[in-house]
Design a protein around this motif. Structure first.
Motif, short mmCIF file in Angstrom:
data_model
loop_
_atom_site.label_atom_id
_atom_site.label_comp_id
_atom_site.label_asym_id
_atom_site.label_seq_id
_atom_site.Cartn_x
_atom_site.Cartn_y
_atom_site.Cartn_z
N SER A 1 0.83 -1.22 0.00
CA SER A 1 0.00 0.00 0.00
C SER A 1 0.86 1.25 0.00
O SER A 1 0.37 2.36 -0.22
CB SER A 1 -0.92 0.00 1.22
N SER A 2 2.14 1.10 0.28
CA SER A 2 3.08 2.22 0.28
C SER A 2 4.46 1.69 -0.11
O SER A 2 4.68 0.47 -0.15
CB SER A 2 3.12 2.90 1.65
N TYR A 3 5.38 2.63 -0.36
CA TYR A 3 6.73 2.25 -0.77
C TYR A 3 7.75 2.93 0.13
O TYR A 3 7.48 4.00 0.70
CB TYR A 3 6.97 2.63 -2.23
N ASP A 4 8.92 2.29 0.24
CA ASP A 4 10.02 2.87 1.00
C ASP A 4 10.30 4.29 0.47
O ASP A 4 10.72 4.47 -0.68
CB ASP A 4 11.27 1.99 0.83
N LYS B 1 1.72 -0.68 -11.12
CA LYS B 1 1.30 0.19 -10.02
C LYS B 1 2.45 1.11 -9.60
O LYS B 1 2.26 2.30 -9.35
CB LYS B 1 0.83 -0.65 -8.84
N LEU B 2 3.67 0.54 -9.54
CA LEU B 2 4.84 1.34 -9.18
C LEU B 2 5.14 2.38 -10.27
O LEU B 2 5.47 3.53 -9.96
CB LEU B 2 6.06 0.45 -8.94
N ILE B 3 5.01 1.98 -11.51
CA ILE B 3 5.24 2.91 -12.63
C ILE B 3 4.31 4.10 -12.51
O ILE B 3 4.72 5.26 -12.65
CB ILE B 3 5.06 2.19 -13.98
N ASN B 4 3.04 3.85 -12.24
CA ASN B 4 2.05 4.92 -12.10
C ASN B 4 2.36 5.81 -10.91
O ASN B 4 2.16 7.04 -10.97
CB ASN B 4 0.65 4.33 -11.95
N LYS B 5 2.85 5.19 -9.85
CA LYS B 5 3.23 5.98 -8.66
C LYS B 5 4.37 6.94 -8.99
O LYS B 5 4.34 8.12 -8.58
CB LYS B 5 3.66 5.02 -7.53
N ILE B 6 5.35 6.45 -9.73
CA ILE B 6 6.51 7.29 -10.11
C ILE B 6 6.06 8.41 -11.04
O ILE B 6 6.49 9.57 -10.91
CB ILE B 6 7.60 6.43 -10.77
N LYS B 7 5.18 8.10 -11.98
CA LYS B 7 4.69 9.09 -12.92
C LYS B 7 4.00 10.25 -12.19
O LYS B 7 4.14 11.42 -12.56
CB LYS B 7 3.71 8.46 -13.90
N LYS B 8 3.25 9.91 -11.15
CA LYS B 8 2.54 10.94 -10.39
C LYS B 8 3.50 11.85 -9.62
O LYS B 8 3.20 13.01 -9.37
CB LYS B 8 1.56 10.29 -9.42
N LYS B 9 4.64 11.27 -9.21
CA LYS B 9 5.58 12.03 -8.41
C LYS B 9 6.53 12.91 -9.24
O LYS B 9 7.15 13.83 -8.74
CB LYS B 9 6.41 11.08 -7.51
N ILE B 10 6.67 12.53 -10.52
CA ILE B 10 7.59 13.30 -11.39
C ILE B 10 6.98 14.66 -11.73
O ILE B 10 5.83 14.75 -12.15
CB ILE B 10 7.93 12.52 -12.67
N ASN C 1 12.10 8.13 -3.56
CA ASN C 1 12.53 9.49 -3.95
C ASN C 1 13.77 9.46 -4.85
O ASN C 1 13.93 10.31 -5.73
CB ASN C 1 12.80 10.33 -2.71
N LYS C 2 14.62 8.49 -4.64
CA LYS C 2 15.85 8.39 -5.43
C LYS C 2 15.59 7.93 -6.87
O LYS C 2 16.38 8.21 -7.77
CB LYS C 2 16.83 7.42 -4.76
N ILE C 3 14.50 7.19 -7.07
CA ILE C 3 14.27 6.58 -8.39
C ILE C 3 13.18 7.29 -9.19
O ILE C 3 12.79 6.82 -10.27
CB ILE C 3 13.90 5.09 -8.25
N CYS C 4 12.67 8.38 -8.68
CA CYS C 4 11.57 9.08 -9.37
C CYS C 4 12.09 9.91 -10.55
O CYS C 4 12.25 11.14 -10.44
CB CYS C 4 10.80 9.96 -8.37
N HIS C 5 12.34 9.22 -11.65
CA HIS C 5 12.73 9.91 -12.88
C HIS C 5 12.38 9.03 -14.09
O HIS C 5 12.06 7.84 -13.94
CB HIS C 5 14.23 10.26 -12.88
#
Length: 504
Positions: free
Chosen positions: A411-414, A495-504, A419-423
């Motif tokens: 339900s959440s990620y480290d 799901k992780l891909i979508n999470k990263i996209k939202k944070k970028i 933060n380090k991989i959000c690109h």
């Protein structure tokens, strides 16, 4: 060690109802229990409740529940009955009066009429001269007691004044005693003070009540904490004054805090980073609950096994023993003289050892966890999860924390790693890996490991783990892939891909 050849072994655990038992108290009970069972004797529970000012509600029920949880229940005493009732000191006042009258008649005790103010005044006088006040043979003839009065004066005093009764220590003797653990002990009676035996409210002190009860209840061995070692001389002298043979004494070493700063006690509960109570204690009227080992998930067998080795060495190389094995091996001679340090990590180690025998209980706990979440799962799958993760836990309740990702997506990620991989580069890598997973026909541990070892990309392995588990932890990654299957694995990556996209 000497055993009473005629009388059967009888030992007692005699706690005061002044609050919960801590580790030292329950260890005393355990050693008494083991010794009694080893020698086919009787283990007695007696409540030492002469100090009514310190009485705490629920203490007695707490003591009984603790002994029951530890599987070291008494054979006789409070809650169990027996031929020497009552087993409460507060209900044995007439018995104590009879024996203290004997001590008065024989000149082993005397009345003292000094008030608290009188004693405090003397103490201040001594302190002023750099001396320590002690109510003993050196000063008693200068104080307000029956030793300095005529019979008539004493008679008048007894009618008009409150008093205590003190034991009269005879100076000039080197009292020789023996303790099973500490060996031979010699005490010069010149250094002893005249302890109070009967308080001004007519209630016997621990020293008098304890000695009389041990004799009348035919106690053969007194096994108690080292804090009572300084009182041993008084108790031996009381036995002698009453014309009785004393029991065999064994004073147990203190349990010390692991930082080396003193012994474990109820007074420093808040300053410790580990529990000291066997079961939870609710502070009366405050509605504050302090959890014990039971509530924190320790098994009673593991707790007792751990406790037994806090000061006792069975003389064998292994450390895991059943209660019956502890009984068979136990002896007072193998108890350490010096204090023993408590280590919570060792307690956890013991619990983990016993956890290995509790697979059915782990299964039941995990089954209930997934049931509450309306998750359908085959038994074989559940057992496989348990076998994969149980070496990572010390307590049954930890199993969900270490296995949830086999049943539900994270339900959440480290946060730090995320933060380090959000690109964009991360998204590119995951999309590419997703395609590779999709085209992997045999979605098995062996085949997946073969496919991705060829990439030699450690970073993608970390990304996979984050997607599947939510953190950089868990069992072998390719086992997780195989257990989840292709569809679920790909969905978690998306799901992780979508999470990263939202944070970028």
């Amino acid at each position: 060690m000497l055993l009473h050849s005629v009388r059967a072994v009888r030992v007692r655990f005699a706690p005061s109802p002044t609050g919960p038992l801590h580790l030292g108290g329950i260890r005393t009970a355990l050693y008494n229990y083991l010794f009694a069972k080893k020698h086919g004797g009787t283990f007695i529970l007696r409540i030492e409740d002469t100090d009514r000012k310190r009485f705490v509600d629920n203490s007695e029920s707490y003591i009984l529940e603790t002994l029951k949880w530890c599987h070291i229940e008494p054979d006789e005493g409070v809650g169990y009955g027996g031929p020497y009732s009552p087993y409460y000191q507060s209900k044995r006042g007439e018995i104590y009066r009879m024996y203290i009258n004997q001590l008065l008649k024989k000149g082993y005790a005397y009345y003292a009429f000094d008030t608290g103010q009188d004693i405090e005044k003397k103490r201040k006088e001594y302190n002023h001269h750099g001396l320590t006040f002690s109510y003993n043979f050196r000063i008693r003839m200068e104080l307000n007691n029956s030793l300095t009065m005529t019979k008539e004066q004493l008679h008048d005093k007894l009618r008009s004044c409150s008093y205590v009764i003190r034991f009269k220590i005879e100076p000039g003797e080197k009292l020789k005693m023996h303790d099973v653990i500490h060996g031979d002990i010699i005490v010069n009676t010149d250094h002893l003070d005249d302890k109070i035996l009967l308080k001004s409210n007519g209630i016997a002190t621990y020293h008098l009540a304890n000695t009389i009860d041990d004799y009348l209840m035919k106690i053969t061995h007194v096994i108690r904490g080292e804090e009572w070692l300084p009182s041993m001389s008084l108790h031996v002298l009381l036995y002698r004054a009453l014309g009785w043979s004393p029991p065999i004494f064994a004073h147990l070493p203190l349990i010390l805090k692991n930082n080396g700063k003193g012994k474990i006690s109820k007074r420093n509960t808040n300053s410790l980073n580990f529990p000291i109570y066997p079961i939870q204690w609710e502070i009366p009227k405050e509605k504050i609950i302090i959890p014990g080992y039971r509530e924190l998930g320790y098994f009673p067998e593991a707790f007792v096994n751990m406790l037994s080795l806090l000061g006792w060495n069975p003389g064998v190389k292994r450390e895991i023993f059943s209660l019956q094995e502890l009984i068979n091996l136990f002896s007072l001679e193998k108890i350490n003289k010096s204090g023993v340090y408590f280590d919570i990590k060792k307690a956890n180690w013991f619990n983990k050892k016993y956890l290995n025998k509790k697979k059915e209980e782990i299964f039941s706990f995990l089954f209930e966890e997934i049931k509450t979440r309306s998750i359908l799962c085959k038994k074989d799958y559940l057992w496989k999860v348990i076998h994969l993760t149980m070496d990572r836990i010390h307590f049954i309740h930890e199993i969900w924390e270490h296995s949830f990702y086999f049943f539900i997506p994270p339900s959440s990620y480290d946060t730090n790693f995320l933060n380090k991989i959000c690109h964009e580069n991360t998204i590119f890598k995951l999309e590419k890996a997703k395609i590779l997973l999709f085209h992997t026909n045999k979605f098995t541990y062996t085949n997946l490991k073969f496919v991705f070892q060829k990439t030699k990309n450690q970073h993608i392995m970390q990304l996979f783990r984050l997607a599947l588990v939510g953190a950089l932890k868990g069992v072998d990654l390719f086992i997780i892939f195989e257990m989840l299957g292709k569809k679920e694995s790909i969905q978690r990556i998306e799901k992780l891909i979508n999470k990263i996209k939202k944070k970028i």
